[in-house]
Design a protein around this motif. Structure first.
Motif, PDB file in Angstrom:
ATOM      1  N   VAL A   1       4.407  10.662  -6.915  1.00 55.44           N
ATOM      2  CA  VAL A   1       5.317  11.017  -7.707  1.00 55.44           C
ATOM      3  C   VAL A   1       4.908  11.148  -9.258  1.00 55.44           C
ATOM      4  N   THR A   2       3.490  11.051  -9.502  1.00 53.40           N
ATOM      5  CA  THR A   2       2.992  11.004 -10.841  1.00 53.40           C
ATOM      6  C   THR A   2       2.108  12.363 -10.870  1.00 53.40           C
ATOM      7  N   ASP A   3       1.981  12.909 -12.180  1.00 49.58           N
ATOM      8  CA  ASP A   3       1.015  13.937 -12.279  1.00 49.58           C
ATOM      9  C   ASP A   3       0.139  13.474 -13.314  1.00 49.58           C
ATOM     10  N   ASP A   4       0.096  12.376 -13.853  1.00 49.27           N
ATOM     11  CA  ASP A   4      -0.881  11.590 -14.631  1.00 49.27           C
ATOM     12  C   ASP A   4      -2.276  11.176 -13.872  1.00 49.27           C
ATOM     13  N   LEU A   5      -3.276  12.080 -14.239  1.00 47.13           N
ATOM     14  CA  LEU A   5      -4.640  11.565 -13.611  1.00 47.13           C
ATOM     15  C   LEU A   5      -5.074  10.135 -13.357  1.00 47.13           C
TER      16      LEU A   5
ATOM     17  N   LYS B   1      -5.478   7.627 -10.406  1.00 50.19           N
ATOM     18  CA  LYS B   1      -6.946   7.070 -10.329  1.00 50.19           C
ATOM     19  C   LYS B   1      -6.808   5.476 -10.361  1.00 50.19           C
ATOM     20  N   GLU B   2      -5.761   4.955 -11.159  1.00 47.32           N
ATOM     21  CA  GLU B   2      -5.535   3.406 -11.229  1.00 47.32           C
ATOM     22  C   GLU B   2      -4.949   3.074  -9.790  1.00 47.32           C
ATOM     23  N   GLU B   3      -4.060   3.874  -9.533  1.00 52.43           N
ATOM     24  CA  GLU B   3      -3.146   3.630  -8.197  1.00 52.43           C
ATOM     25  C   GLU B   3      -4.075   3.537  -7.054  1.00 52.43           C
ATOM     26  N   ALA B   4      -4.952   4.638  -7.076  1.00 49.51           N
ATOM     27  CA  ALA B   4      -5.635   4.724  -5.912  1.00 49.51           C
ATOM     28  C   ALA B   4      -6.827   3.712  -5.751  1.00 49.51           C
ATOM     29  N   SER B   5      -7.130   3.052  -7.005  1.00 52.48           N
ATOM     30  CA  SER B   5      -8.310   1.983  -6.932  1.00 52.48           C
ATOM     31  C   SER B   5      -7.460   0.854  -6.464  1.00 52.48           C
ATOM     32  N   VAL B   6      -6.152   0.501  -6.915  1.00 57.43           N
ATOM     33  CA  VAL B   6      -5.456  -0.473  -6.305  1.00 57.43           C
ATOM     34  C   VAL B   6      -5.113  -0.555  -4.912  1.00 57.43           C
ATOM     35  N   ALA B   7      -5.015   0.766  -4.223  1.00 60.73           N
ATOM     36  CA  ALA B   7      -4.702   1.058  -3.038  1.00 60.73           C
ATOM     37  C   ALA B   7      -5.895   0.823  -2.184  1.00 60.73           C
ATOM     38  N   LEU B   8      -7.365   1.115  -2.596  1.00 60.72           N
ATOM     39  CA  LEU B   8      -8.401   0.971  -2.043  1.00 60.72           C
ATOM     40  C   LEU B   8      -8.477  -0.638  -1.886  1.00 60.72           C
ATOM     41  N   SER B   9      -8.298  -1.379  -2.841  1.00 60.09           N
ATOM     42  CA  SER B   9      -8.639  -3.174  -2.909  1.00 60.09           C
ATOM     43  C   SER B   9      -7.477  -3.433  -1.768  1.00 60.09           C
ATOM     44  N   GLN B  10      -6.346  -2.818  -1.852  1.00 63.79           N
ATOM     45  CA  GLN B  10      -5.502  -3.308  -0.548  1.00 63.79           C
ATOM     46  C   GLN B  10      -5.803  -3.069   0.710  1.00 63.79           C
ATOM     47  N   VAL B  11      -6.275  -1.798   0.778  1.00 67.04           N
ATOM     48  CA  VAL B  11      -7.068  -1.494   2.191  1.00 67.04           C
ATOM     49  C   VAL B  11      -8.090  -2.479   2.686  1.00 67.04           C
ATOM     50  N   GLU B  12      -9.089  -2.883   1.652  1.00 63.98           N
ATOM     51  CA  GLU B  12      -9.956  -3.999   1.769  1.00 63.98           C
ATOM     52  C   GLU B  12      -9.243  -5.097   2.163  1.00 63.98           C
ATOM     53  N   ARG B  13      -8.476  -5.724   1.483  1.00 59.11           N
ATOM     54  CA  ARG B  13      -7.589  -6.888   1.940  1.00 59.11           C
ATOM     55  C   ARG B  13      -7.119  -6.597   3.400  1.00 59.11           C
ATOM     56  N   LEU B  14      -6.770  -5.510   3.769  1.00 60.62           N
ATOM     57  CA  LEU B  14      -5.805  -5.228   5.108  1.00 60.62           C
ATOM     58  C   LEU B  14      -7.276  -5.543   6.171  1.00 60.62           C
ATOM     59  N   THR B  15      -8.333  -5.107   5.670  1.00 60.06           N
ATOM     60  CA  THR B  15      -9.674  -5.241   6.754  1.00 60.06           C
ATOM     61  C   THR B  15      -9.868  -6.671   6.700  1.00 60.06           C
TER      62      THR B  15
ATOM     63  N   LEU C   1       0.842  -1.139   0.015  1.00 62.79           N
ATOM     64  CA  LEU C   1      -0.163   0.206  -0.111  1.00 62.79           C
ATOM     65  C   LEU C   1       0.867   1.218   0.020  1.00 62.79           C
ATOM     66  N   SER C   2       1.835   1.293   0.796  1.00 63.07           N
ATOM     67  CA  SER C   2       2.744   2.587   0.854  1.00 63.07           C
ATOM     68  C   SER C   2       3.453   2.512  -0.686  1.00 63.07           C
ATOM     69  N   MET C   3       3.846   1.543  -1.207  1.00 64.70           N
ATOM     70  CA  MET C   3       4.575   1.730  -2.624  1.00 64.70           C
ATOM     71  C   MET C   3       3.425   2.391  -3.596  1.00 64.70           C
ATOM     72  N   ARG C   4       2.146   1.874  -3.530  1.00 60.98           N
ATOM     73  CA  ARG C   4       1.009   2.473  -4.337  1.00 60.98           C
ATOM     74  C   ARG C   4       0.885   3.913  -4.069  1.00 60.98           C
ATOM     75  N   LEU C   5       1.087   4.184  -2.777  1.00 57.08           N
ATOM     76  CA  LEU C   5       0.800   5.767  -2.522  1.00 57.08           C
ATOM     77  C   LEU C   5       2.084   6.554  -2.926  1.00 57.08           C
ATOM     78  N   GLU C   6       3.248   5.945  -2.637  1.00 57.16           N
ATOM     79  CA  GLU C   6       4.522   6.619  -3.410  1.00 57.16           C
ATOM     80  C   GLU C   6       4.221   6.780  -4.908  1.00 57.16           C
ATOM     81  N   GLU C   7       3.635   5.920  -5.446  1.00 57.87           N
ATOM     82  CA  GLU C   7       3.396   5.954  -6.871  1.00 57.87           C
ATOM     83  C   GLU C   7       2.495   7.207  -7.232  1.00 57.87           C
ATOM     84  N   ILE C   8       1.579   7.319  -6.299  1.00 58.27           N
ATOM     85  CA  ILE C   8       0.413   8.454  -6.673  1.00 58.27           C
ATOM     86  C   ILE C   8       1.186   9.764  -6.355  1.00 58.27           C
TER      87      ILE C   8
END
Length: 422
Positions: free
Chosen positions: A230-234, A238-252, A221-228
């Motif tokens: 350092v990037t300016d591409d919207l 969105k893609e990395e945020a979606s993956v991060a949310l899925s990882q949060v669900e996995r954490l839960t 999750l921290s790696m996904r947030l780091e990707e967000i």
């Protein structure tokens, strides 16, 4: 407690001595008095018989002759009609015990003994009774002290055991004292100590499992947030945020499963799920980690497999195997799916040196590790697999091949629609 036991024992003994001692004194006094009276009467009769026999034979009756023949040590007065009274011994002063015997011809014999002799005999008896009573009291006190120590020492020991339990030392002592009530208390304390030890072990195990299983998803999750950041591409955001949310669900899901396992490690929720989705999700999650470590991860084998299990648990097992390969192995990490009988198998291998021979049979035990790691990852993975009815095995030590076996077919249609608790 000792004081109460000594006081109560002493009180009982004193009451017994008072009741039976007084009765014994009365009986002994009466017995001594009766014996003295009988002795005096007997001596008077004996002297009378001597006097009668001498009178019938015409022999003289003198104090010396009567003293020699009668052997009298008491004072005696012999009265014969027509003669002077004869006295033997010294007449006692004060109170006396008197015995009188009358003959057929009017002669009379009176024997007297000082009552002080009876008093002295009674005194000696009282002294003996008092000595016995004193010995009884001393024996009772010693016995009470011994019993008090015997009861107080176990109670002190039990109090120390309870204090140890309260201070966090749950080791049972398994001490018994030969007293059923105290042994019962010791049994309860030992059983409580074992329960506390199990609870503490479960809590420590939960903490260790939580720290281990949450570490990898948090890293991803921290790696996904780091990707967000350092990037300016919207679109990338969105893609990395979606993956991060899925990882949060996995954490839960990981947290919920940890709590479930802490209540009962044998409880699992199994459903029919698509195995490819779990494998794909893990590959996407671990590929950046492998790339940063200069390693590659690949997948091969049969696709379209459906297995019976808990997707979250299977994902955690697969993550533990991949992490184990990254930490202890080398080269490319390979994930392969295959079918054997009615089971779906996920194999994870790498190009490293493999599992040491001395660890092969113990690799799934807790705290067993080939390097400076926690040694609980594979143990947790095995518990997760068994909770869903599967199994985790080491098929080959060099190169290492770990395999997760899962059932391919649900037992009934209802199991396809609802989780099955095992």
């Amino acid at each position: 407690m000792r004081r109460r036991l000594i006081n109560s024992t002493l009180a009982v003994v004193l009451v017994v001595i008072a009741v039976f001692g007084v009765s014994l004194v009365l009986v002994e006094t009466r017995t001594i008095s009766s014996s003295a009276q009988e002795s005096v009467d007997s001596e008077a009769i004996r002297l009378l018989s001597i006097v009668d026999s001498r009178l019938i034979g015409g022999e003289p009756v003198t104090p010396g002759i009567l003293a020699d023949q009668g052997g009298a040590k008491r004072y005696a007065l012999i009265e014969i009609p027509g003669r002077d009274a004869i006295e033997i011994g010294e007449r006692p002063d004060g109170g006396v015990i008197r015995g009188v015997a009358d003959g057929d011809n009017g002669e009379k014999v009176t024997v007297e003994e000082p009552r002080s002799s009876v008093t002295r005999e009674v005194g000696r008896s009282l002294l003996i009774i008092g000595a016995v009573a004193l010995l009884a009291v001393i024996a009772a006190v010693l016995l009470a002290v011994r019993q008090g120590n015997r009861l107080a020492a176990p109670l002190t020991d039990l109090a120390e055991t309870a204090e140890r339990l309260g201070s966090g030392d749950p080791r049972p002592r398994h001490r018994r004292y030969g007293v059923p009530e105290l042994d019962r208390v010791a049994d309860v304390l030992d059983a409580s100590a074992e329960r506390i030890a199990r609870m503490l072990t479960a809590e420590r195990r939960l903490a260790a499992d939580a720290s281990h299983q949450l570490r990898t998803p948090l890293t991803a999750l921290s790696m996904r947030l780091e990707e967000i950041t350092v990037t300016d591409d919207l679109g990338t955001v969105k893609e990395e945020a979606s993956v991060a949310l899925s990882q949060v669900e996995r954490l839960t899901d990981v947290v919920e499963r940890l709590l479930t396992n802490s209540r009962d490690p044998r409880t699992g929720s199994a459903v029919v799920f698509d195995l490819d989705e779990v494998v794909k999700q893990q590959l996407e999650e671990w590929r950046p980690v492998c790339r940063s470590a200069g390693r590659a991860i690949v997948c091969s084998g049969k696709q379209g497999l459906q297995a019976v299990g808990t997707p979250g648990a299977v994902a955690q097992v697969l993550a533990a195997l991949i992490e184990n390969s990254l930490m202890h192995g080398g080269g490319t990490v390979a994930v392969r799916t295959r079918v054997t009988g009615n089971q779906a198998v996920i194999e994870v291998t790498d190009e490293g040196a493999g599992v040491p021979a001395e660890l092969g049979a113990r690799i799934f035990e807790r705290a067993i590790s080939g390097r400076n790691s926690t040694g609980i990852g594979l143990a947790v993975a095995r518990d997760l697999a068994e909770a869903d009815g599967g199994r985790l095995e080491l098929l080959q030590q060099q190169p290492p091949v770990f395999a997760l076996f899962l059932s391919r077919v649900a037992r009934s249609r209802r199991e396809d629609r609802q989780p099955t608790v095992r």
